[in-house]
Design a protein around this motif. Sequence first.
Motif, PDB file in Angstrom:
ATOM      1  N   TRP A 165       0.854  -1.167   0.141  1.00  0.00           N
ATOM      2  CA  TRP A 165      -0.036  -0.069  -0.151  1.00  0.00           C
ATOM      3  C   TRP A 165       1.002   1.413  -0.154  1.00  0.00           C
ATOM      4  O   TRP A 165       2.153   1.124   0.436  1.00  0.00           O
ATOM      5  CB  TRP A 165      -0.966  -0.165   1.066  1.00  0.00           C
ATOM      6  CG  TRP A 165      -0.384   0.169   2.442  1.00  0.00           C
ATOM      7  CD1 TRP A 165       0.049   1.245   3.341  1.00  0.00           C
ATOM      8  CD2 TRP A 165       0.004  -1.178   3.246  1.00  0.00           C
ATOM      9  NE1 TRP A 165       0.554   0.778   4.277  1.00  0.00           N
ATOM     10  CE2 TRP A 165       0.636  -0.612   4.673  1.00  0.00           C
ATOM     11  CE3 TRP A 165      -0.009  -2.537   3.257  1.00  0.00           C
ATOM     12  CZ2 TRP A 165       1.217  -1.326   5.623  1.00  0.00           C
ATOM     13  CZ3 TRP A 165       0.559  -3.270   4.161  1.00  0.00           C
ATOM     14  CH2 TRP A 165       1.186  -2.731   5.601  1.00  0.00           C
ATOM     15  N   SER A 166       0.239   2.227  -0.421  1.00  0.00           N
ATOM     16  CA  SER A 166       1.104   3.724  -0.348  1.00  0.00           C
ATOM     17  C   SER A 166       0.247   4.769  -0.173  1.00  0.00           C
ATOM     18  O   SER A 166      -1.215   4.788  -0.118  1.00  0.00           O
ATOM     19  CB  SER A 166       1.708   3.817  -1.963  1.00  0.00           C
ATOM     20  OG  SER A 166       0.628   3.906  -2.712  1.00  0.00           O
ATOM     21  N   THR A 167       0.639   5.772   0.340  1.00  0.00           N
ATOM     22  CA  THR A 167      -0.170   6.940   0.559  1.00  0.00           C
ATOM     23  C   THR A 167       0.181   8.281   0.083  1.00  0.00           C
ATOM     24  O   THR A 167       1.301   8.381  -0.323  1.00  0.00           O
ATOM     25  CB  THR A 167      -0.071   7.330   2.065  1.00  0.00           C
ATOM     26  OG1 THR A 167       1.193   7.535   2.560  1.00  0.00           O
ATOM     27  CG2 THR A 167      -0.754   6.142   2.974  1.00  0.00           C
ATOM     28  N   SER A 168      -0.680   9.048  -0.220  1.00  0.00           N
ATOM     29  CA  SER A 168      -0.187  10.472  -1.148  1.00  0.00           C
ATOM     30  C   SER A 168       0.482  11.198   0.129  1.00  0.00           C
ATOM     31  O   SER A 168       0.564  11.137   1.171  1.00  0.00           O
ATOM     32  CB  SER A 168      -1.612  11.185  -1.455  1.00  0.00           C
ATOM     33  OG  SER A 168      -2.346  11.370  -0.280  1.00  0.00           O
ATOM     34  N   THR A 169       1.122  12.225  -0.534  1.00  0.00           N
ATOM     35  CA  THR A 169       1.984  13.373   0.227  1.00  0.00           C
ATOM     36  C   THR A 169       1.087  13.848   1.115  1.00  0.00           C
ATOM     37  O   THR A 169       1.810  14.235   2.385  1.00  0.00           O
ATOM     38  CB  THR A 169       2.638  14.120  -0.958  1.00  0.00           C
ATOM     39  OG1 THR A 169       1.627  14.970  -1.542  1.00  0.00           O
ATOM     40  CG2 THR A 169       3.679  13.395  -1.677  1.00  0.00           C
ATOM     41  N   ASP A 170      -0.089  14.062   0.973  1.00  0.00           N
ATOM     42  CA  ASP A 170      -0.849  14.859   1.941  1.00  0.00           C
ATOM     43  C   ASP A 170      -1.599  13.762   2.959  1.00  0.00           C
ATOM     44  O   ASP A 170      -2.234  14.320   3.852  1.00  0.00           O
ATOM     45  CB  ASP A 170      -2.048  15.789   1.405  1.00  0.00           C
ATOM     46  CG  ASP A 170      -3.166  14.955   0.666  1.00  0.00           C
ATOM     47  OD1 ASP A 170      -3.137  14.038   0.549  1.00  0.00           O
ATOM     48  OD2 ASP A 170      -3.740  15.771  -0.015  1.00  0.00           O
ATOM     49  N   ARG A 226      -4.007  11.796   2.591  1.00  0.00           N
ATOM     50  CA  ARG A 226      -5.601  11.570   2.544  1.00  0.00           C
ATOM     51  C   ARG A 226      -6.092  10.601   1.306  1.00  0.00           C
ATOM     52  O   ARG A 226      -7.056  10.171   1.660  1.00  0.00           O
ATOM     53  CB  ARG A 226      -6.140  13.163   2.153  1.00  0.00           C
ATOM     54  CG  ARG A 226      -5.825  14.209   3.239  1.00  0.00           C
ATOM     55  CD  ARG A 226      -6.559  15.515   2.715  1.00  0.00           C
ATOM     56  NE  ARG A 226      -7.915  15.400   2.230  1.00  0.00           N
ATOM     57  CZ  ARG A 226      -8.747  16.369   1.724  1.00  0.00           C
ATOM     58  NH1 ARG A 226      -7.972  17.430   1.407  1.00  0.00           N
ATOM     59  NH2 ARG A 226      -9.802  16.120   1.640  1.00  0.00           N
ATOM     60  N   VAL A 227      -4.948  10.088   0.620  1.00  0.00           N
ATOM     61  CA  VAL A 227      -5.328   8.996  -0.179  1.00  0.00           C
ATOM     62  C   VAL A 227      -4.504   7.878   0.053  1.00  0.00           C
ATOM     63  O   VAL A 227      -3.275   7.804  -0.065  1.00  0.00           O
ATOM     64  CB  VAL A 227      -5.278   9.429  -1.918  1.00  0.00           C
ATOM     65  CG1 VAL A 227      -5.741   8.306  -2.573  1.00  0.00           C
ATOM     66  CG2 VAL A 227      -6.291  10.723  -2.114  1.00  0.00           C
ATOM     67  N   TRP A 228      -5.203   6.673   0.335  1.00  0.00           N
ATOM     68  CA  TRP A 228      -4.538   5.361   0.557  1.00  0.00           C
ATOM     69  C   TRP A 228      -4.856   4.481  -0.875  1.00  0.00           C
ATOM     70  O   TRP A 228      -6.060   4.537  -1.062  1.00  0.00           O
ATOM     71  CB  TRP A 228      -4.798   4.874   2.073  1.00  0.00           C
ATOM     72  CG  TRP A 228      -4.514   5.594   2.879  1.00  0.00           C
ATOM     73  CD1 TRP A 228      -4.687   6.748   3.382  1.00  0.00           C
ATOM     74  CD2 TRP A 228      -3.491   5.017   4.068  1.00  0.00           C
ATOM     75  NE1 TRP A 228      -4.233   7.147   4.681  1.00  0.00           N
ATOM     76  CE2 TRP A 228      -3.466   6.087   4.925  1.00  0.00           C
ATOM     77  CE3 TRP A 228      -3.079   3.812   4.290  1.00  0.00           C
ATOM     78  CZ2 TRP A 228      -2.837   5.651   6.223  1.00  0.00           C
ATOM     79  CZ3 TRP A 228      -2.404   3.442   5.497  1.00  0.00           C
ATOM     80  CH2 TRP A 228      -2.227   4.415   6.219  1.00  0.00           C
ATOM     81  N   GLU A 229      -3.658   3.913  -1.304  1.00  0.00           N
ATOM     82  CA  GLU A 229      -3.936   2.740  -2.345  1.00  0.00           C
ATOM     83  C   GLU A 229      -3.398   1.381  -2.000  1.00  0.00           C
ATOM     84  O   GLU A 229      -2.358   1.530  -1.362  1.00  0.00           O
ATOM     85  CB  GLU A 229      -3.047   3.424  -3.697  1.00  0.00           C
ATOM     86  CG  GLU A 229      -3.933   4.750  -4.172  1.00  0.00           C
ATOM     87  CD  GLU A 229      -3.245   4.972  -5.826  1.00  0.00           C
ATOM     88  OE1 GLU A 229      -2.495   4.021  -6.196  1.00  0.00           O
ATOM     89  OE2 GLU A 229      -3.556   6.207  -6.203  1.00  0.00           O
ATOM     90  N   VAL A 289      -8.650   1.984  -3.461  1.00  0.00           N
ATOM     91  CA  VAL A 289      -8.383   3.514  -3.315  1.00  0.00           C
ATOM     92  C   VAL A 289      -9.321   4.047  -2.369  1.00  0.00           C
ATOM     93  O   VAL A 289     -10.455   3.725  -2.429  1.00  0.00           O
ATOM     94  CB  VAL A 289      -8.216   4.375  -4.617  1.00  0.00           C
ATOM     95  CG1 VAL A 289      -8.152   5.843  -4.118  1.00  0.00           C
ATOM     96  CG2 VAL A 289      -7.716   3.716  -5.723  1.00  0.00           C
ATOM     97  N   ARG A 323     -10.132   7.309   0.149  1.00  0.00           N
ATOM     98  CA  ARG A 323     -10.054   8.797   0.306  1.00  0.00           C
ATOM     99  C   ARG A 323     -10.242   9.192   1.887  1.00  0.00           C
ATOM    100  O   ARG A 323     -11.483   8.760   2.435  1.00  0.00           O
ATOM    101  CB  ARG A 323     -10.632   9.598  -0.628  1.00  0.00           C
ATOM    102  CG  ARG A 323     -10.378   9.484  -2.025  1.00  0.00           C
ATOM    103  CD  ARG A 323     -11.275  10.415  -2.813  1.00  0.00           C
ATOM    104  NE  ARG A 323     -12.452   9.717  -3.170  1.00  0.00           N
ATOM    105  CZ  ARG A 323     -13.504  10.194  -2.712  1.00  0.00           C
ATOM    106  NH1 ARG A 323     -13.456  11.360  -1.997  1.00  0.00           N
ATOM    107  NH2 ARG A 323     -14.716   9.736  -2.869  1.00  0.00           N
TER     108      ARG A 323
END
Length: 246
Positions: free
Chosen positions: A84-89, A91-94, A164, A166
């Motif tokens: 898994w990964s997260t956005s820089t802010d 708020r979004v996890w994939e 995904v 949010r």
Amino acid sequence: MLMRLLPFKLRIDRSVLLLIGILWLLSTPLHAASLERGLGPEPDALDLHLAQSLSALNVLRDLHEGLITFDADGALMPGLARSWSTSTDGRVWEFQLNDDARWSDGTPITADHVVAGWQRALAPETAAPMAGMLDPVAGAEEVRLGQAPASELGIQADGAHRLVIRLNQPTPWFAELLTHPLAYPWPGQDSERFSGAFVLAERRPGAHLRLRANPHFHAADEVRLDEVVWHVIEEPSVELSRYRAG
């Protein structure tokens, strides 16, 4: 002459006995590895979204698995999600689901099953007592209160194995939240299939729950137990006495 042959004869007899012993061990089935555990009170429910007692959650974590789980030392590790990964802010996890993830009936576990589980957990008609735990997810509170349709929930399947999510804002404990049964994939109403290391083989209310190893579990080769027996014991003092007695 007889005295010279006697030691040789004894060596032959010992070899034969040793061979017989080895053959007997190979032909004797090994005892199944079983773990007996005290559960405490009877689980209030084994429905992923209705359970709230500690005893229920303990059993459900044996029967099912979430995107993320804990290792033996209590550290977070991949569960149904291999990465898994997260956005820089934040708020979004994939999540990328494990291609080998299977229900206990052998059918694939997909991202849609996770979406379906979250939508059911937040549906007002489900009345899940712990649904508020998902409120960090975008649209979760509105869906839970009946103010928005399930389609507004911030979780989306992008193909069979990509998910995904949010969030309303960065949530440091979100990974830990995903280890709770409330966030697990949904097996279906009245379904007897399981996503975890074990399946429910027997339940005797007030007595015990017997779980057997799930051969379709994606990490089945790492499971060292053939069964787990959870003993229902209402009184902590009785549970302690039984533990001390072995």
